[in-house]
Design an enzyme around this catalytic site. Sequence first.
Site, mmCIF file in Angstrom:
data_model
loop_
_atom_site.group_PDB
_atom_site.id
_atom_site.type_symbol
_atom_site.label_atom_id
_atom_site.label_comp_id
_atom_site.label_asym_id
_atom_site.label_seq_id
_atom_site.Cartn_x
_atom_site.Cartn_y
_atom_site.Cartn_z
ATOM 1 N N SER A 220 1.193 -0.979 0.194
ATOM 2 C CA SER A 220 0.355 -0.161 0.117
ATOM 3 C C SER A 220 0.433 1.820 -0.066
ATOM 4 O O SER A 220 0.265 2.419 -0.062
ATOM 5 C CB SER A 220 -0.727 -0.067 1.106
ATOM 6 O OG SER A 220 -2.047 -0.908 0.581
ATOM 7 N N LYS B 126 0.210 3.446 -2.798
ATOM 8 C CA LYS B 126 -0.963 4.409 -2.981
ATOM 9 C C LYS B 126 -0.548 5.535 -2.691
ATOM 10 O O LYS B 126 -1.048 6.612 -3.270
ATOM 11 C CB LYS B 126 -2.103 3.493 -2.199
ATOM 12 C CG LYS B 126 -1.960 2.551 -2.117
ATOM 13 C CD LYS B 126 -3.387 1.709 -0.845
ATOM 14 C CE LYS B 126 -3.670 0.337 -1.222
ATOM 15 N NZ LYS B 126 -4.301 0.068 0.171
ATOM 16 N N VAL C 269 1.021 -3.615 4.103
ATOM 17 C CA VAL C 269 0.618 -5.040 4.663
ATOM 18 C C VAL C 269 2.536 -5.964 4.641
ATOM 19 O O VAL C 269 3.151 -6.914 4.643
ATOM 20 C CB VAL C 269 0.149 -5.796 4.456
ATOM 21 C CG1 VAL C 269 -1.426 -5.212 5.007
ATOM 22 C CG2 VAL C 269 -0.094 -6.654 2.677
ATOM 23 N N TYR D 71 -4.102 -2.812 -9.962
ATOM 24 C CA TYR D 71 -3.873 -2.039 -8.751
ATOM 25 C C TYR D 71 -2.750 -3.360 -8.172
ATOM 26 O O TYR D 71 -1.961 -2.931 -7.145
ATOM 27 C CB TYR D 71 -5.144 -2.144 -8.128
ATOM 28 C CG TYR D 71 -4.887 -2.653 -6.537
ATOM 29 C CD1 TYR D 71 -5.178 -1.166 -5.361
ATOM 30 C CD2 TYR D 71 -5.482 -3.246 -5.884
ATOM 31 C CE1 TYR D 71 -4.625 -1.494 -4.122
ATOM 32 C CE2 TYR D 71 -5.673 -3.773 -4.466
ATOM 33 C CZ TYR D 71 -4.793 -2.146 -3.851
ATOM 34 O OH TYR D 71 -4.586 -1.938 -2.146
ATOM 35 N N TYR E 268 -4.154 3.391 8.055
ATOM 36 C CA TYR E 268 -5.782 3.119 8.332
ATOM 37 C C TYR E 268 -6.375 3.382 9.580
ATOM 38 O O TYR E 268 -6.258 4.251 10.134
ATOM 39 C CB TYR E 268 -5.781 1.041 8.025
ATOM 40 C CG TYR E 268 -5.077 0.864 6.928
ATOM 41 C CD1 TYR E 268 -5.657 1.131 5.554
ATOM 42 C CD2 TYR E 268 -4.261 0.112 7.372
ATOM 43 C CE1 TYR E 268 -5.142 1.250 4.620
ATOM 44 C CE2 TYR E 268 -3.416 -0.181 6.059
ATOM 45 C CZ TYR E 268 -3.686 0.414 4.603
ATOM 46 O OH TYR E 268 -2.990 -0.301 3.482
HETATM 47 N N1 GLU Z 1 -2.212 -5.179 -2.025
HETATM 48 C C1 GLU Z 1 -2.927 -4.944 -0.583
HETATM 49 C C2 GLU Z 1 -4.484 -5.542 -1.014
HETATM 50 O O1 GLU Z 1 -5.256 -4.364 -1.188
HETATM 51 C C3 GLU Z 1 -2.660 -3.645 0.253
HETATM 52 C C4 GLU Z 1 -2.894 -3.667 1.893
HETATM 53 C C5 GLU Z 1 -2.144 -2.619 2.210
HETATM 54 O O2 GLU Z 1 -0.918 -3.202 1.769
HETATM 55 O O3 GLU Z 1 -2.267 -2.574 3.320
HETATM 56 O O4 GLU Z 1 -5.202 -5.780 0.244
#
Ligand code: GLU
Length: 309
Positions: A64, A67, A261, A191, A243
């Site tokens: 993430s 992003k 993650v 994505y 988050y």
């Molecule tokens: N590719 C992961 C997902 O969509 C990213 C989530 C993350 O890194 O927090 O679940």
Amino acid sequence: MPSLDVVVKEIADEMRRRTERGEVASYIPELARVDPAAFGIAVIDATGNIAVAGDSETPFSIQSISKVFTLTLALGKVGDRLWRRVGREPSGSSFNSIVQLERECGIPRNPFINAGAIAVTDLILSGHQPREALGEILRFMQFLADDPTITIDKAVAASEQRTGFRNAALANYMKSYGVIENPVEFTLGVYFHHCAIAMTCRQLAMAGRFLVHAGLNPSTGARVVSSERARRINAIMLTCGHYDGSGEFAYRVGLPGKSGVGGGILAIAPERASIAVWSPGLDAAGNSHLGRAALEALTKRMGWSIFGA
Ligand code: GLU
């Protein structure tokens, strides 16, 4: 002021000795294979000095953290129109929550929860083939990090593509509201692949520098984004980058940051430093346990919290 090199080495030693390391993500099967004992850190200060320690040269899945960069690209492409499709408030719920999306008629709370990031990816994809959109994202990362060797870990992307049922549910749900323009499988493909970009702590800290320097790439002097946009991206990282752990991160670390993650965190001390840490064990909110502990120690010792020394 303590020496950055000494502080970074001390923190890496402290983190190596910690026994409580959190849990490695396993919902993407390929990520579960990563060594939970890994720890890396890279800090680039405002003058360009680099301090590294631990596994700072080992590539990991940025997940993430990508992003931040897709948001930057999408804002460059559509400007403030982006905010018609995605909000910019902290979600207070988990990274892949479906409930909130239903209550809010398919408009994701912010660009860093999964639903919001999928909507941002869809904006980048519009008018392009998936391969072109992905190439644009990867080249942007290589340009920012000044490193053409950065690649996508295809095994991680395939692993998530096979098991990403919840992300597929989020994307389909948004599609039903017209928030996703492209075929859902195309948007998800892009994505999953940008989440699977693999980078080292050093490369990631390099890529974050434009957010330290009010939108400028310090090695070339080239403007990546306006200073106003850099400030706003930092604001969204502070309020939404972890988050439902974003408040705790602001409280303990006091910097804009974005976690993934894969166990990485990119943190920005405006006008001071770009910092990347990596430790694969996660806390309950899906953020790197030791990564946050290391950043907390670093900001405290260097007096870098944006809220005061
Ligand atoms: N590719 C992961 C997902 O969509 C990213 C989530 C993350 O890194 O927090 O679940």
